[in-house]
Every structure is written in structure tokens, then in C-alpha cells.
Design a protein around this motif. Structure first.
Motif, PDB file in Angstrom:
ATOM      1  N   THR A   9      47.521  43.024  36.790  1.00  0.00           N
ATOM      2  CA  THR A   9      47.161  42.298  38.002  1.00  0.00           C
ATOM      3  C   THR A   9      47.569  43.118  39.223  1.00  0.00           C
ATOM      4  OG1 THR A   9      49.250  41.068  38.253  1.00  0.00           O
ATOM      5  CG2 THR A   9      47.570  40.129  36.783  1.00  0.00           C
ATOM      6  N   GLY A  10      46.886  42.884  40.328  1.00  0.00           N
ATOM      7  CA  GLY A  10      47.208  43.631  41.545  1.00  0.00           C
ATOM      8  C   GLY A  10      46.942  45.107  41.401  1.00  0.00           C
ATOM      9  N   ALA A  11      45.790  45.452  40.814  1.00  0.00           N
ATOM     10  CA  ALA A  11      45.459  46.861  40.573  1.00  0.00           C
ATOM     11  C   ALA A  11      44.712  47.492  41.737  1.00  0.00           C
ATOM     12  CB  ALA A  11      44.620  46.984  39.298  1.00  0.00           C
ATOM     13  N   SER A  12      44.683  46.820  42.864  1.00  0.00           N
ATOM     14  CA  SER A  12      43.926  47.337  44.011  1.00  0.00           C
ATOM     15  C   SER A  12      44.646  48.459  44.737  1.00  0.00           C
ATOM     16  CB  SER A  12      43.638  46.195  44.995  1.00  0.00           C
ATOM     17  OG  SER A  12      44.848  45.613  45.448  1.00  0.00           O
ATOM     18  N   SER A  13      45.959  48.570  44.545  1.00  0.00           N
ATOM     19  CA  SER A  13      46.718  49.589  45.274  1.00  0.00           C
ATOM     20  C   SER A  13      48.098  49.728  44.649  1.00  0.00           C
ATOM     21  CB  SER A  13      46.850  49.204  46.761  1.00  0.00           C
ATOM     22  OG  SER A  13      47.566  47.982  46.885  1.00  0.00           O
ATOM     23  N   GLY A  14      48.894  50.629  45.205  1.00  0.00           N
ATOM     24  CA  GLY A  14      50.291  50.756  44.837  1.00  0.00           C
ATOM     25  C   GLY A  14      50.518  51.078  43.373  1.00  0.00           C
ATOM     26  N   LEU A  15      51.630  50.567  42.848  1.00  0.00           N
ATOM     27  CA  LEU A  15      52.003  50.857  41.470  1.00  0.00           C
ATOM     28  C   LEU A  15      50.981  50.312  40.479  1.00  0.00           C
ATOM     29  CD1 LEU A  15      55.881  50.219  41.474  1.00  0.00           C
ATOM     30  CD2 LEU A  15      54.662  52.396  41.656  1.00  0.00           C
ATOM     31  N   GLY A  16      50.333  49.201  40.816  1.00  0.00           N
ATOM     32  CA  GLY A  16      49.336  48.630  39.917  1.00  0.00           C
ATOM     33  C   GLY A  16      48.161  49.565  39.692  1.00  0.00           C
ATOM     34  N   GLN A  17      47.628  50.095  40.776  1.00  0.00           N
ATOM     35  CA  GLN A  17      46.511  51.029  40.648  1.00  0.00           C
ATOM     36  C   GLN A  17      46.964  52.316  39.968  1.00  0.00           C
ATOM     37  OE1 GLN A  17      44.522  52.030  44.319  1.00  0.00           O
ATOM     38  NE2 GLN A  17      43.291  53.613  43.370  1.00  0.00           N
ATOM     39  N   SER A  18      48.127  52.826  40.355  1.00  0.00           N
ATOM     40  CA  SER A  18      48.621  54.069  39.763  1.00  0.00           C
ATOM     41  C   SER A  18      48.852  53.920  38.263  1.00  0.00           C
ATOM     42  CB  SER A  18      49.926  54.495  40.451  1.00  0.00           C
ATOM     43  OG  SER A  18      49.695  54.840  41.804  1.00  0.00           O
ATOM     44  N   ARG A  35      41.679  40.988  44.057  1.00  0.00           N
ATOM     45  CA  ARG A  35      41.250  39.716  44.647  1.00  0.00           C
ATOM     46  C   ARG A  35      39.849  39.797  45.237  1.00  0.00           C
ATOM     47  NH1 ARG A  35      45.593  37.698  48.814  1.00  0.00           N
ATOM     48  NH2 ARG A  35      45.602  39.913  49.317  1.00  0.00           N
ATOM     49  N   ASN A  36      39.476  40.995  45.684  1.00  0.00           N
ATOM     50  CA  ASN A  36      38.187  41.154  46.352  1.00  0.00           C
ATOM     51  C   ASN A  36      37.661  42.556  46.058  1.00  0.00           C
ATOM     52  OD1 ASN A  36      36.306  41.930  48.552  1.00  0.00           O
ATOM     53  ND2 ASN A  36      36.768  39.888  49.350  1.00  0.00           N
ATOM     54  N   THR A  37      36.541  42.634  45.354  1.00  0.00           N
ATOM     55  CA  THR A  37      36.018  43.950  44.963  1.00  0.00           C
ATOM     56  C   THR A  37      35.482  44.743  46.152  1.00  0.00           C
ATOM     57  OG1 THR A  37      33.929  42.877  44.387  1.00  0.00           O
ATOM     58  CG2 THR A  37      35.478  43.302  42.593  1.00  0.00           C
ATOM     59  N   THR A  38      35.039  44.050  47.197  1.00  0.00           N
ATOM     60  CA  THR A  38      34.538  44.750  48.381  1.00  0.00           C
ATOM     61  C   THR A  38      35.681  45.406  49.141  1.00  0.00           C
ATOM     62  OG1 THR A  38      32.694  43.192  48.598  1.00  0.00           O
ATOM     63  CG2 THR A  38      33.262  44.504  50.537  1.00  0.00           C
ATOM     64  N   LEU A  55      38.285  43.063  36.984  1.00  0.00           N
ATOM     65  CA  LEU A  55      37.916  41.659  37.117  1.00  0.00           C
ATOM     66  C   LEU A  55      38.493  41.116  38.420  1.00  0.00           C
ATOM     67  CD1 LEU A  55      38.668  40.314  33.511  1.00  0.00           C
ATOM     68  CD2 LEU A  55      36.472  41.092  34.439  1.00  0.00           C
ATOM     69  N   ILE A  56      37.847  40.083  38.951  1.00  0.00           N
ATOM     70  CA  ILE A  56      38.347  39.426  40.160  1.00  0.00           C
ATOM     71  C   ILE A  56      39.336  38.343  39.757  1.00  0.00           C
ATOM     72  CG2 ILE A  56      37.731  37.989  42.138  1.00  0.00           C
ATOM     73  CD1 ILE A  56      35.001  39.364  42.154  1.00  0.00           C
ATOM     74  N   LEU A  57      40.511  38.371  40.359  1.00  0.00           N
ATOM     75  CA  LEU A  57      41.524  37.355  40.081  1.00  0.00           C
ATOM     76  C   LEU A  57      42.452  37.201  41.272  1.00  0.00           C
ATOM     77  CD1 LEU A  57      42.982  35.394  38.137  1.00  0.00           C
ATOM     78  CD2 LEU A  57      44.382  37.342  37.400  1.00  0.00           C
ATOM     79  N   ASP A  58      42.605  35.977  41.716  1.00  0.00           N
ATOM     80  CA  ASP A  58      43.623  35.615  42.697  1.00  0.00           C
ATOM     81  C   ASP A  58      44.616  34.736  41.949  1.00  0.00           C
ATOM     82  OD1 ASP A  58      45.213  34.493  44.658  1.00  0.00           O
ATOM     83  OD2 ASP A  58      43.579  34.189  46.079  1.00  0.00           O
ATOM     84  N   VAL A  59      45.805  35.248  41.700  1.00  0.00           N
ATOM     85  CA  VAL A  59      46.757  34.530  40.843  1.00  0.00           C
ATOM     86  C   VAL A  59      47.236  33.229  41.457  1.00  0.00           C
ATOM     87  CG1 VAL A  59      47.539  36.623  39.671  1.00  0.00           C
ATOM     88  CG2 VAL A  59      48.744  35.842  41.741  1.00  0.00           C
ATOM     89  N   THR A  60      46.962  33.003  42.750  1.00  0.00           N
ATOM     90  CA  THR A  60      47.352  31.736  43.370  1.00  0.00           C
ATOM     91  C   THR A  60      46.349  30.630  43.083  1.00  0.00           C
ATOM     92  OG1 THR A  60      46.222  32.110  45.491  1.00  0.00           O
ATOM     93  CG2 THR A  60      48.446  33.029  45.245  1.00  0.00           C
ATOM     94  N   LYS A  61      45.194  30.979  42.544  1.00  0.00           N
ATOM     95  CA  LYS A  61      44.174  29.976  42.208  1.00  0.00           C
ATOM     96  C   LYS A  61      44.336  29.613  40.737  1.00  0.00           C
ATOM     97  CE  LYS A  61      41.004  31.652  45.747  1.00  0.00           C
ATOM     98  NZ  LYS A  61      41.404  30.600  46.692  1.00  0.00           N
ATOM     99  N   ALA A  62      45.138  28.582  40.504  1.00  0.00           N
ATOM    100  CA  ALA A  62      45.565  28.244  39.144  1.00  0.00           C
ATOM    101  C   ALA A  62      44.401  27.974  38.202  1.00  0.00           C
ATOM    102  CB  ALA A  62      46.488  27.031  39.190  1.00  0.00           C
TER     103      ALA A  62
END
Length: 288
Positions: A9-18, A35-38, A55-62
Motif C-alpha cells: 500500500t502507498g506505492a505512489s512514492s517514498g519507501l513504498g514505491q522504492s 489513491r489516484n492513478t492520475t 490497484l486503486i486503494l484508499d485505506v480510509t475507505k473501509a
């Protein structure tokens, strides 16, 4: 070892993407979430360009988490490694936080991982194997001024992880808590301040000092994120420099600053224990 299926999760930047790119380069299968592919188009392109899936995922949306995990499981038939990396840091004086922003900090940093953990465990139990990697922070052990809510959310995640590790061990599932110090990612540039701002009583003092230090440190962190994700990968897979730690540790501290703060914390806890030892030991019911 055989190729693993990673769900990050949170692969858009930082350690997740790396970490996603590192695992892909090592021949593993990776499903990253954003959270947003765009808004995360560059990350999506980088991960998919190496053969990964996004995949698109916002972990706050249960109500979306279970379905997204099932979708991820359907891609390769399973998830071997869940990496709960999605999160952010909300800074400010504890007195200044409002209800909405306080809840959102925990929704993202604590309840989000809790949701993904619950969603992946049935599959991991059925397979008799799996690893859950919860990305915490040194703030999850040693909370500084301005980091009250962030630290609290990471303390909560660490407490959850401790209990979880004992509950799922009989199923062949392990847990790893990653505690990074300061690494040169976009983490500091993505920091959020509380809506109210720093109220007058805190304008001069430890909270203001801490916020100024964060601002000055942005872009100057000594930690190399590529080395950090290499060590995480090695502990998960049992390969390489840190591979010998696989299955032997619950916590993986990363960075000299993390080690220093953790040592200070341990000394403080030990000092409190010794100072209060006699008081603590004298609280049992005394038989008549």
C-alpha cells in the motif's frame, strides 16, 4: 528463493514505491496501490514498466479494502507479503488538533493497516504462510514534540503488531515492524500541519523548535531509501546482508538516528523501571 507476491500500500512514492521497484527487479511479483492513478501517474508507469500491477486503494475507505485485496489475490492467486506503507504525518501541538484531523491521522496510519491485515489473513492462513510488514517509524517508539498524533498512531500500530505476531504464528504467518529514521524521500515535503496552526502558547518552545528542525531537514536527510528497502527485502526473503534476521526479529530499526533514539528510549524506560521498582512490587494484596 521462489518468487513472492507482494501487496504494497502507498506505492505512489517514498519507501513504498522504492520497495515495489526493488522487489520487481529481484524477480518477484508486485501489486502496488495508489489513491489516484492520475496524480500518481509516474509511479504507476514505473511499477507497470517493470511488470508490476497497480490497484486503486484508499485505506480510509473501509468498504473498499476487502474487495481490493480479493482483486489483488485473484491476479496471482495469493498474497505472500503484505506491506502496510500507506500513511502520512500530521504535525502540530496536541492541544491544537481538531477532531476531524485527529481521526483522519488514525484512519490512515492505524485503521487502514488494520483493515488490510484482516483482509489478507484468511488467504495467508489457508496457505499456511505469509508475512505482514507494518511500516512504523522511530516515532512509534520515541515521540517528539509536534509528533503527538503521528507518534500515537504508530505506537498503536506497534502494539497491534506485537499482539498480532503472537496470534498468527501458529498459522505460519509472521509479522515485521519496520522503524525508519530520517530517509531522503518525499516524507518531509508531504508533512501536514494542523489546520489551526501553532497557537500562541506554543510559538516559542519545543513544538516550534521541532517544526523548524523538520523544515531544515527536508532534502538533507542522510538516510538512503534504496539501502532501506534493500534491508527490508532481505529480512522478508532471508537473502543478502540482512537475510539472517528473517524470523528472528519483530522490529527492524533503520538508520543511525533511529538506533540513537531507540537507545535513549530504552535507557529512559529502564531508568523509570528501576526508580519505581520498589513501589511497583509493593502493590499486591497482602494476606491477613
Amino acid at each position: 528463493m521462489a518468487s513472492l507476491v507482494w501487496f504494497i500500500t502507498g506505492a505512489s512514492s517514498g519507501l513504498g514505491q522504492s520497495l515495489a521497484l526493488y522487489a520487481l527487479s529481484a524477480g518477484h511479483k508486485v501489486i502496488g496501490t495508489v489513491r489516484n492513478t492520475t496524480k500518481s501517474a509516474a509511479a504507476v508507469q514505473a511499477i507497470e514498466g517493470k511488470g508490476g500491477r497497480v490497484l486503486i486503494l484508499d485505506v480510509t475507505k473501509a468498504d473498499t479494502v476487502v474487495d481490493t485485496v480479493k482483486q489483488a489475490e485473484s491476479i496471482y492467486g495469493k498474497i505472500d507479503v503484505l506491506v502496510n506503507n500507506a500513511g502520512y504525518s500530521l504535525l502540530g501541538a496536541i492541544e491544537d488538533f481538531n477532531e476531524q484531523e485527529s481521526h483522519l491521522q488514525f484512519e490512515t496510519n492505524f485503521f487502514g493497516p488494520l483493515r488490510t491485515i484482516r483482509a489478507v489473513l484468511p488467504g495467508m492462513r489457508a496457505n499456511g504462510s505469509g508475512m505482514i510488514v507494518n511500516v512504523s517509524s522511530i516515532a512509534g517508539q520515541n515521540a517528539n514534540p509536534s509528533c503527538g498524533l503521528y507518534g500515537a498512531s504508530k505506537f498503536a500500530l506497534e502494539g497491534l503488531s506485537e499482539a498480532l505476531s503472537k496470534e498468527v504464528a501458529p498459522f505460519g504467518v509472521s509479522v515485521l515492524i519496520v522503524e525508519p529514521g530520517a530517509f531522503r524521500t518525499n516524507f518531509l515535503s508531504a508533512l501536514q500541519l494542523n489546520e489551526r496552526g501553532l497557537s500562541e502558547p506554543y510559538q516559542n518552545g519545543p513544538v516550534r523548535t521541532a517544526l523548524d528542525l523538520f523544515h531544515a531537514a527536508n532534502g538533507n536527510q542522510k538516510g538512503d531509501p534504496e539501502r532501506a528497502v534493500a534491508r527490508i527485502f532481505e529480512v522478508v526473503t532471508g537473502e543478502g546482508q540482512a537475510g539472517s534476521l528473517k524470523g528472528k526479529i519483530l522490529r527492524l530499526p533503520l538508520g543511525p538516528d533511529c538506533v540513537n533514539r531507540l537507545e535513549v528510549k530504552l535507557k529512559t524506560v529502564s531508568s523509570d523501571l528501576e526508580a519505581a521498582r520498589e513501589v511497583a512490587l509493593g502493590t499486591d494484596i497482602v494476606d491477613a
